[in-house]
Design a protein around this motif. Structure first.
Motif, PDB file in Angstrom:
ATOM      1  N   GLU A 108      -5.179   4.751   5.497  1.00 48.02           N
ATOM      2  CA  GLU A 108      -3.908   5.003   4.818  1.00 48.02           C
ATOM      3  C   GLU A 108      -2.728   4.769   5.750  1.00 48.02           C
ATOM      4  OE1 GLU A 108      -4.869   8.307   1.374  1.00 48.02           O
ATOM      5  OE2 GLU A 108      -4.428   9.016   3.406  1.00 48.02           O
ATOM      6  N   ASP A 109      -2.867   5.141   7.027  1.00 49.04           N
ATOM      7  CA  ASP A 109      -1.737   4.991   7.947  1.00 49.04           C
ATOM      8  C   ASP A 109      -1.535   3.553   8.426  1.00 49.04           C
ATOM      9  OD1 ASP A 109      -3.801   4.636   9.780  1.00 49.04           O
ATOM     10  OD2 ASP A 109      -3.568   6.617  10.683  1.00 49.04           O
ATOM     11  N   GLN A 110      -2.395   2.638   7.963  1.00 50.42           N
ATOM     12  CA  GLN A 110      -2.242   1.222   8.304  1.00 50.42           C
ATOM     13  C   GLN A 110      -1.554   0.426   7.205  1.00 50.42           C
ATOM     14  OE1 GLN A 110      -6.511   0.493   8.947  1.00 50.42           O
ATOM     15  NE2 GLN A 110      -6.040  -0.154  11.022  1.00 50.42           N
ATOM     16  N   GLN A 111      -1.299   1.056   6.074  1.00 49.93           N
ATOM     17  CA  GLN A 111      -0.787   0.312   4.935  1.00 49.93           C
ATOM     18  C   GLN A 111       0.654  -0.142   5.177  1.00 49.93           C
ATOM     19  OE1 GLN A 111      -3.232  -0.489   2.794  1.00 49.93           O
ATOM     20  NE2 GLN A 111      -4.272   0.700   4.377  1.00 49.93           N
ATOM     21  N   PRO A 112       0.936  -1.420   4.905  1.00 53.72           N
ATOM     22  CA  PRO A 112       2.292  -1.928   5.136  1.00 53.72           C
ATOM     23  C   PRO A 112       3.293  -1.347   4.142  1.00 53.72           C
ATOM     24  CG  PRO A 112       0.948  -3.582   4.032  1.00 53.72           C
ATOM     25  CD  PRO A 112       0.019  -2.462   4.396  1.00 53.72           C
ATOM     26  N   ARG A 113       4.561  -1.403   4.504  1.00 49.38           N
ATOM     27  CA  ARG A 113       5.612  -0.946   3.616  1.00 49.38           C
ATOM     28  C   ARG A 113       5.702  -1.875   2.411  1.00 49.38           C
ATOM     29  NH1 ARG A 113      10.910  -1.136   6.885  1.00 49.38           N
ATOM     30  NH2 ARG A 113      10.062  -3.248   7.135  1.00 49.38           N
ATOM     31  N   PRO A 114       6.131  -1.358   1.246  1.00 47.90           N
ATOM     32  CA  PRO A 114       6.254  -2.206   0.052  1.00 47.90           C
ATOM     33  C   PRO A 114       7.087  -3.467   0.301  1.00 47.90           C
ATOM     34  CG  PRO A 114       6.482   0.089  -0.559  1.00 47.90           C
ATOM     35  CD  PRO A 114       6.420   0.049   0.946  1.00 47.90           C
ATOM     36  N   ALA A 115       8.170  -3.346   1.082  1.00 54.68           N
ATOM     37  CA  ALA A 115       9.007  -4.520   1.353  1.00 54.68           C
ATOM     38  C   ALA A 115       8.235  -5.566   2.150  1.00 54.68           C
ATOM     39  CB  ALA A 115      10.263  -4.091   2.119  1.00 54.68           C
TER      40      ALA A 115
END
Length: 518
Positions: free
Chosen positions: A14-21
């Motif tokens: 979960e802490d590796q997920q990129p930002r939506p932008a």
């Protein structure tokens, strides 16, 4: 039960997920790079927006301390990581999540879970790293309830035999933690599938996983000394031996059994000292076929390269590893002694087939390796960007390879309707044949991705079967490959497998629908 949680629907933590932008920017860039028309990049699902059917059973009090049935646990164990799994999860569609996820810490707790499943009439789904790409861990079962058994608490190296160079390791150990524990003994298993970061020893054995070595030690089979599993009828454990001619092997029946004959809990595996010498190079060819000729000669030369992966021009250019129109061979040697002589001999052999060697440890080889390791993470972005991204692999003998690759590519491209691309690489090489590995990239039909996937998968699988290849070289059978696996195996063997299943699992509760009908 780790504090660091995996992404409930895609790859990584979960802490590796990129930002939506960042996802939106990467998704637009991917479509442009592939030459696809612009399309909306959709936001990833949020767990709080997911509605799961309520659990149909709850664990008894004496099991509750290592069982979970919250939304995260159920959603994160509902699928593997095939394209059709990612699409359904991305759309918030969880039709058949497990009712309970059990985390046994030892064999006694595992036996308690199996006893409870038998009493409750529930299916029991063994779960390693959850990286199956063939529907191998999806609780799509005929029973009224399903319990997923996650073995990741059983993750220790239990014993090391430095004399025989072997280790007894629990099945829930993932690649990195397994290697870290062996490192303390100056040893390594050195089995590196692409899913290495999350997949487990038990999963590798259950699915006959392919790994790091392109020749010689190509599969987990080559490392196994003995296997132990817990079945509804008791323990199944083979004698630890370097080899045996005593009838059909109990190990070989468990290797590739995909959880239908028992829950693998540990294995003795052959380990080795880390290689002291390594050499790598990239060799360019004007086309795929002369490169394949070089790979065949390398496989028959007894040089035994550790890496011998041939990328067709499409794949090599797509990853930026080679100039347009060039096929590229990623070549590597490693061992306890100087391997530079073997590399020189291999490059000379490639030159005989028109190959041109790039500088050793060059940029091309490194570029492709980085793309290879990042591919599972990138697929999540491709799904958000509306790009069908799927792979399938097979194996065939050298005499049929050229026509085989062309035929499978042609039928797969036809199923795409003229859109997208199909690339191929050879991942493993044997004296008598090779393993072609295909990648499909195409604009997804938004809202009809599953139907599109079914058409492409069926076309590719039918082409493989018609040309005499295997339905899978190392991705296992699961539920997705069942129609073609049933046609590939001899009928008397299927009957024998059913009899073995009935003997150890008379209620048919272990992973029903995988390899055999429920």
């Amino acid at each position: 039960m780790s504090k660091r949680r995996r992404n409930f629907w895609g790859w990584g933590f979960e802490d590796q997920q990129p930002r939506p932008a960042d996802v939106e920017e990467a998704g637009r860039g991917a479509r442009e790079h592939l030459g696809f028309e612009p399309a909306e990049v959709e936001p990833a699902p949020r767990l709080e927006d997911i509605e799961l059917p309520p659990p149909r059973i709850e664990p008894p009090a004496w099991l509750a301390h290592f069982c979970e049935h919250d939304a995260y646990s159920r959603a994160s164990h509902a699928y593997g990581r095939a394209y059709r799994d990612l699409v359904r999860a991305f759309r918030g569609r969880f039709d058949h999540p497990p009712d309970v996820v059990a985390h046994p810490g030892d064999e006694r707790e595992l036996e308690q879970v199996l006893d409870w499943c038998a009493e409750a009439g529930a299916a029991a789904i063994p779960f390693g790293g959850g990286t199956s790409v063939v529907g191998g861990v999806e609780p799509r079962v005929p029973q009224d309830a399903a319990v997923t058994i996650d073995l990741k608490r059983m993750n220790r190296v239990l014993e090391v035999d430095p004399v025989s160079r072997a280790a007894r390791i629990q099945a829930g150990a993932a690649g990195p933690e397994l290697e870290e524990q062996l490192k303390a003994h100056g040893l390594t298993l050195r089995h590196y599938p692409q899913s290495f970061e999350f997949s487990t020893l038990g999963g590798w054995i259950a699915t006959r996983a392919g790994g790091h070595f392109a020749t010689l030690h190509t599969r987990i089979d080559d490392f196994v000394e003995s296997v132990r599993a817990i079945t509804p009828g008791g323990a199944w454990e083979s004698r630890r031996l370097p080899g045996s001619g005593a009838g059909p092997s109990p190990d070989r029946l468990l290797i590739g059994s995909e959880g239908i004959l028992g829950v693998i809990t540990e294995a003795w595996v052959r380990v080795q000292e880390p290689p002291a010498f390594k050499e790598s190079a990239a060799v360019l060819f004007d086309a795929f076929d002369p490169g394949a000729g070089a790979v065949r000669e390398l496989a028959q030369s007894r040089l035994f390269p550790s890496n011998c992966r041939l990328l067709d021009p499409g794949e090599a250019a797509l990853t930026g590893a080679a100039p347009e129109g060039k096929a590229m061979l990623v070549l590597g040697f490693e061992g306890p002694h100087d391997v530079s002589g073997a590399m020189v001999e291999a490059i000379e052999l490639c030159r005989d087939h028109g190959g041109e060697a790039r500088e050793r440890r060059g940029e091309s080889e490194g570029t492709w390796r980085e793309a290879f390791l990042r591919a599972p993470y990138l697929r999540d972005t491709l799904v958000a960007a509306g790009i069908l991204a799927e792979t399938f692999e097979t194996a065939v003998t050298w005499d049929r390879l050229a026509g085989f690759v062309a035929g499978v590519r042609e039928r797969t491209e036809a199923a795409l309707g003229g859109e997208g691309r199909v690339t191929c690489r050879l991942t493993h090489a044997y004296p008598d044949g090779a393993a072609p590995y295909f990648t499909v990239l195409a604009p997804a039909r938004r809202g009809s991705e599953l139907e599109q996937w079914d058409e492409v998968k069926a076309a590719a699988s039918e082409a493989i079967a018609a040309a005499g290849g295997t339905i899978t070289h190392h991705h296992a059978v699961g539920r997705d490959h069942r129609p073609w696996y049933d046609r590939q195996r001899p009928d008397p063997f299927a009957e024998a497998l059913r009899a073995a299943k009935a003997a150890v699992d008379p209620r048919g509760m272990l992973n029903p629908g995988v390899l055999l009908d429920p």
